[in-house]
Motif scaffolding. Structure first.
Motif, mmCIF file in Angstrom:
data_model
loop_
_atom_site.group_PDB
_atom_site.id
_atom_site.type_symbol
_atom_site.label_atom_id
_atom_site.label_comp_id
_atom_site.label_asym_id
_atom_site.label_seq_id
_atom_site.Cartn_x
_atom_site.Cartn_y
_atom_site.Cartn_z
ATOM 1 N N ALA A 1 -19.858 1.387 15.866
ATOM 2 C CA ALA A 1 -20.445 0.135 15.397
ATOM 3 C C ALA A 1 -21.509 0.396 14.339
ATOM 4 O O ALA A 1 -21.631 -0.342 13.356
ATOM 5 N N LEU B 1 -19.739 1.181 11.109
ATOM 6 C CA LEU B 1 -19.168 -0.028 10.526
ATOM 7 C C LEU B 1 -20.254 -0.861 9.836
ATOM 8 O O LEU B 1 -20.072 -1.339 8.708
ATOM 9 N N LYS B 2 -21.386 -1.020 10.498
ATOM 10 C CA LYS B 2 -22.488 -1.789 9.912
ATOM 11 C C LYS B 2 -22.972 -1.146 8.621
ATOM 12 O O LYS B 2 -23.275 -1.836 7.648
ATOM 13 N N ILE C 1 -20.446 -1.752 5.800
ATOM 14 C CA ILE C 1 -20.515 -3.121 5.302
ATOM 15 C C ILE C 1 -21.764 -3.304 4.439
ATOM 16 O O ILE C 1 -21.736 -3.986 3.411
ATOM 17 N N SER D 1 -13.421 -1.280 -0.858
ATOM 18 C CA SER D 1 -13.052 -0.891 0.506
ATOM 19 C C SER D 1 -12.827 0.611 0.602
ATOM 20 O O SER D 1 -13.223 1.252 1.590
ATOM 21 N N PHE E 1 -12.998 2.597 4.068
ATOM 22 C CA PHE E 1 -11.907 1.880 4.747
ATOM 23 C C PHE E 1 -10.569 2.326 4.172
ATOM 24 O O PHE E 1 -10.404 2.397 2.949
ATOM 25 N N TYR F 1 -8.255 -4.597 6.608
ATOM 26 C CA TYR F 1 -9.190 -4.337 7.700
ATOM 27 C C TYR F 1 -10.631 -4.456 7.191
ATOM 28 O O TYR F 1 -11.516 -4.962 7.892
ATOM 29 N N PHE F 2 -10.837 -4.003 5.961
ATOM 30 C CA PHE F 2 -12.171 -4.147 5.360
ATOM 31 C C PHE F 2 -12.546 -5.622 5.253
ATOM 32 O O PHE F 2 -13.650 -6.026 5.631
ATOM 33 N N SER G 1 -11.408 -8.241 6.925
ATOM 34 C CA SER G 1 -11.641 -8.858 8.232
ATOM 35 C C SER G 1 -12.949 -8.379 8.853
ATOM 36 O O SER G 1 -13.684 -9.167 9.455
ATOM 37 N N SER G 2 -13.267 -7.096 8.696
ATOM 38 C CA SER G 2 -14.519 -6.557 9.246
ATOM 39 C C SER G 2 -15.731 -7.149 8.538
ATOM 40 O O SER G 2 -16.734 -7.494 9.170
ATOM 41 N N LYS H 1 -16.199 -10.775 9.605
ATOM 42 C CA LYS H 1 -16.712 -10.874 10.971
ATOM 43 C C LYS H 1 -18.212 -10.619 11.005
ATOM 44 O O LYS H 1 -18.952 -11.288 11.734
ATOM 45 N N GLN H 2 -18.684 -9.676 10.201
ATOM 46 C CA GLN H 2 -20.100 -9.329 10.210
ATOM 47 C C GLN H 2 -20.932 -10.276 9.352
ATOM 48 O O GLN H 2 -22.047 -10.644 9.720
#
Length: 296
Positions: free
Chosen positions: A240, A243-244, A247, A265, A270, A275-276, A278-279, A282-283
């Motif tokens: 996590a 990922l943060k 982003i 990406s 990524f 997937y990039f 969508s991630s 989401k964030q």
């Protein structure tokens, strides 16, 4: 170690003004200034700053911070001997504050000793208290501190959006708390040290494919133990955190470059643009394309 302290009355809380990241070559000097009217927090990530305030001289090394007073004369005592990277942050307070002239030993110093804590808090009156922060100190968790300053600086780009300035002020209070904690807290625990090392590895390799096995081998700890340490220190797992961070780097590229979404990406690690997207959505609450369009 003895260190000059700044004592601030709360409320009101010290407030954040602006911050930035400076990357200066060898031979550069910190500018000389007098009575700038705001506090100037300097946090070195790489290299050394050589700064004087009145008759005191400081070597602000990697992992250290220095607060310059708003009412004093600041100047460079020596040019940087190597490339130096540091965050600068301006803050101030509308409340009373004062330097504590007599140096006080850091270990065991009671930060709130100037005002005795009441046995209870009155329901309908303000009960001020004092906080102390060191003007110069090694940071307890440098990487976590860098992350907070990085996030504060990123948010400068969105101050026109609702809620951004409030989030900045809330995060800045954590910065002040971290500085105040250096007065009474010993060296980081083994778990904190493990989490710091893991975070540094993830930031250094965010453009690559990072596995729990590779992280464990680098730190020489079991991946489960590393995950527990990061959860305790950063409030999230290594995956996590990575990922943060990816982003966050993507936000910068979206704002500061004209690279395509697909290229961005790839730049932030990524393998699949979908997937990039969508991630990111989401964030951030919106797609990378809409995020960029908001500032076009």
């Amino acid at each position: 170690m003895c260190v000059p302290l700044l004592q601030l009355s709360v409320p009101p809380l010290p407030y954040y003004i602006v911050s930035g990241l400076a990357e200066v070559p060898a031979g550069s000097k910190h500018p000389a200034r007098r009575n700038i009217g705001v506090f100037d927090l300097l946090v070195v990530m790489k290299g050394t700053l050589y700064v004087g305030e009145e008759d005191l001289h400081y070597e602000v090394r990697e992992g250290h911070s220095l607060i310059l007073r708003p009412d004093a004369y600041h100047y460079s005592t020596l040019a940087c001997t190597e490339e130096t990277h540091y965050y600068w942050l301006h803050f101030h307070t509308q409340g009373e504050w004062q330097p504590i002239e007599d140096s006080i030993s850091m270990p065991g110093y009671p930060r709130d000793s100037a005002v005795e804590a009441p046995p209870f808090l009155p329901a309908y009156s303000i009960t001020p208290f004092m906080i102390c922060v060191p003007q110069y100190t090694p940071l307890l968790q440098p990487d976590k501190f860098y992350d907070m300053l990085h996030e504060l600086t990123l948010m400068n780009q969105n101050v026109h959006l609702p809620g951004t300035r409030l989030r900045q002020q809330a995060l800045f209070q954590e910065v002040i708390q971290q500085l105040s904690d250096t007065l009474t807290t010993d060296a980081p625990s083994p778990k904190a040290a493990c989490a710091e090392r893991a975070a540094a590895y993830l930031r250094a390799h965010y453009q690559e494919e990072v596995t729990a096995k590779a992280l464990g081998e680098h730190l020489n700890f079991h991946p489960v133990y590393i995950a527990r340490c990061m959860q305790k220190v950063f409030g999230c797992s290594p995956a996590a955190y990575l990922l943060k961070y990816r982003i966050a780097r993507a936000r910068l590229l979206l704002l500061q470059t004209d690279l395509s979404i697909t290229r961005i990406s790839e730049e932030v690690g990524f393998n699949h643009p979908a997937y990039f997207t969508s991630s990111f959505a989401k964030q951030e609450g919106l797609s990378p394309r809409k995020f960029r369009q908001r500032f076009s």
